[in-house]
Design a protein around this motif. Sequence first.
Motif, PDB file in Angstrom:
ATOM      1  N   ILE A   5      -3.478  -2.851  -9.217  1.00 50.52           N
ATOM      2  CA  ILE A   5      -4.650  -3.025 -10.085  1.00 50.52           C
ATOM      3  C   ILE A   5      -5.935  -2.787  -9.283  1.00 50.52           C
ATOM      4  O   ILE A   5      -6.854  -2.112  -9.744  1.00 50.52           O
ATOM      5  N   LYS A   6      -5.994  -3.329  -8.072  1.00 46.30           N
ATOM      6  CA  LYS A   6      -7.176  -3.134  -7.220  1.00 46.30           C
ATOM      7  C   LYS A   6      -7.338  -1.659  -6.845  1.00 46.30           C
ATOM      8  O   LYS A   6      -8.445  -1.122  -6.851  1.00 46.30           O
ATOM      9  N   LEU A   7      -6.229  -1.003  -6.523  1.00 43.29           N
ATOM     10  CA  LEU A   7      -6.310   0.389  -6.097  1.00 43.29           C
ATOM     11  C   LEU A   7      -6.640   1.319  -7.257  1.00 43.29           C
ATOM     12  O   LEU A   7      -7.300   2.347  -7.056  1.00 43.29           O
ATOM     13  N   VAL A  19       0.835  -1.201   0.000  1.00 35.76           N
ATOM     14  CA  VAL A  19       0.000   0.000   0.000  1.00 35.76           C
ATOM     15  C   VAL A  19       0.870   1.252   0.000  1.00 35.76           C
ATOM     16  O   VAL A  19       0.613   2.204  -0.741  1.00 35.76           O
ATOM     17  N   LYS A  20       1.910   1.252   0.816  1.00 36.79           N
ATOM     18  CA  LYS A  20       2.799   2.415   0.866  1.00 36.79           C
ATOM     19  C   LYS A  20       3.451   2.679  -0.481  1.00 36.79           C
ATOM     20  O   LYS A  20       3.675   3.836  -0.848  1.00 36.79           O
ATOM     21  N   LEU A  21       3.742   1.636  -1.225  1.00 32.01           N
ATOM     22  CA  LEU A  21       4.392   1.793  -2.518  1.00 32.01           C
ATOM     23  C   LEU A  21       3.411   2.191  -3.612  1.00 32.01           C
ATOM     24  O   LEU A  21       3.671   3.117  -4.383  1.00 32.01           O
ATOM     25  N   ALA A  41      -1.708   5.013  -7.589  1.00 30.20           N
ATOM     26  CA  ALA A  41      -3.135   4.921  -7.903  1.00 30.20           C
ATOM     27  C   ALA A  41      -3.799   6.289  -7.795  1.00 30.20           C
ATOM     28  O   ALA A  41      -4.665   6.625  -8.608  1.00 30.20           O
ATOM     29  N   ARG A  42      -3.390   7.077  -6.824  1.00 34.67           N
ATOM     30  CA  ARG A  42      -3.943   8.429  -6.717  1.00 34.67           C
ATOM     31  C   ARG A  42      -3.534   9.281  -7.902  1.00 34.67           C
ATOM     32  O   ARG A  42      -4.328  10.057  -8.426  1.00 34.67           O
ATOM     33  N   GLU A  43      -2.286   9.126  -8.333  1.00 30.56           N
ATOM     34  CA  GLU A  43      -1.852   9.889  -9.507  1.00 30.56           C
ATOM     35  C   GLU A  43      -2.585   9.419 -10.760  1.00 30.56           C
ATOM     36  O   GLU A  43      -2.923  10.223 -11.628  1.00 30.56           O
ATOM     37  N   ALA A  44      -2.875   8.122 -10.857  1.00 27.45           N
ATOM     38  CA  ALA A  44      -3.654   7.618 -11.987  1.00 27.45           C
ATOM     39  C   ALA A  44      -5.027   8.276 -12.007  1.00 27.45           C
ATOM     40  O   ALA A  44      -5.535   8.648 -13.077  1.00 27.45           O
TER      41      ALA A  44
END
Length: 198
Positions: free
Chosen positions: A135-137, A74-76, A81-84
């Motif tokens: 992928i999930k995030l 999650v930390k990585l 995912a937020r930037e995506a």
Amino acid sequence: MSPIKAFLLTFALFLTCSVETSAQSRVIVPPVYGYVVIEGDTLAAMRLATIPVYSSRWRKRVSLRKYERLVRAVKLVYPMAREAQERLAIMEDTLPKLATKKEQSDYVKQVERDIKAKYTPILKKMSMYQGMVLIKLIDRQTGSSSYELVQEFRGRFAAFFWQGIAKLFGGDLKAEYDPLGDDALLEQLIELYELGLL
């Protein structure tokens, strides 16, 4: 409440809020937003951070080692995912403003090149597990699976091709995020990450 009890309560609150935490080794002092007068006593008014409390039922299903592995993932991948999500929002705003299909295609390819240049070194070092969490995030952040995003911007053939590659390595671009089911622990970790507690 007597003035002495109110003073002791306020003093205890200040002590608990300014204690040095051993896990993060920093002093937490909440900002004072003003003062409130109660029965002639002036008390500091402040906003405290919300600390979520979760059930520990996951401990029966997940070992500490797997939990720590998920925390590292999650930390990585959560910032990616937020930037995506942000890039997708910008693309969705920009694409309708472009006049021709060629301009739209060139724009999508430019964004793809920028993403590859920035994230290829990171993605090469990621494990398969971290990739599946990503992928999930991405599904969580964008509301669309990775398969749908590839299909929308690169076409059905590209989506089919990359889905085949993902399946070959045990992944699934069509994986959906389920915060109340299989991904409940992941959702808890994301909330802790957003609060700065992870």
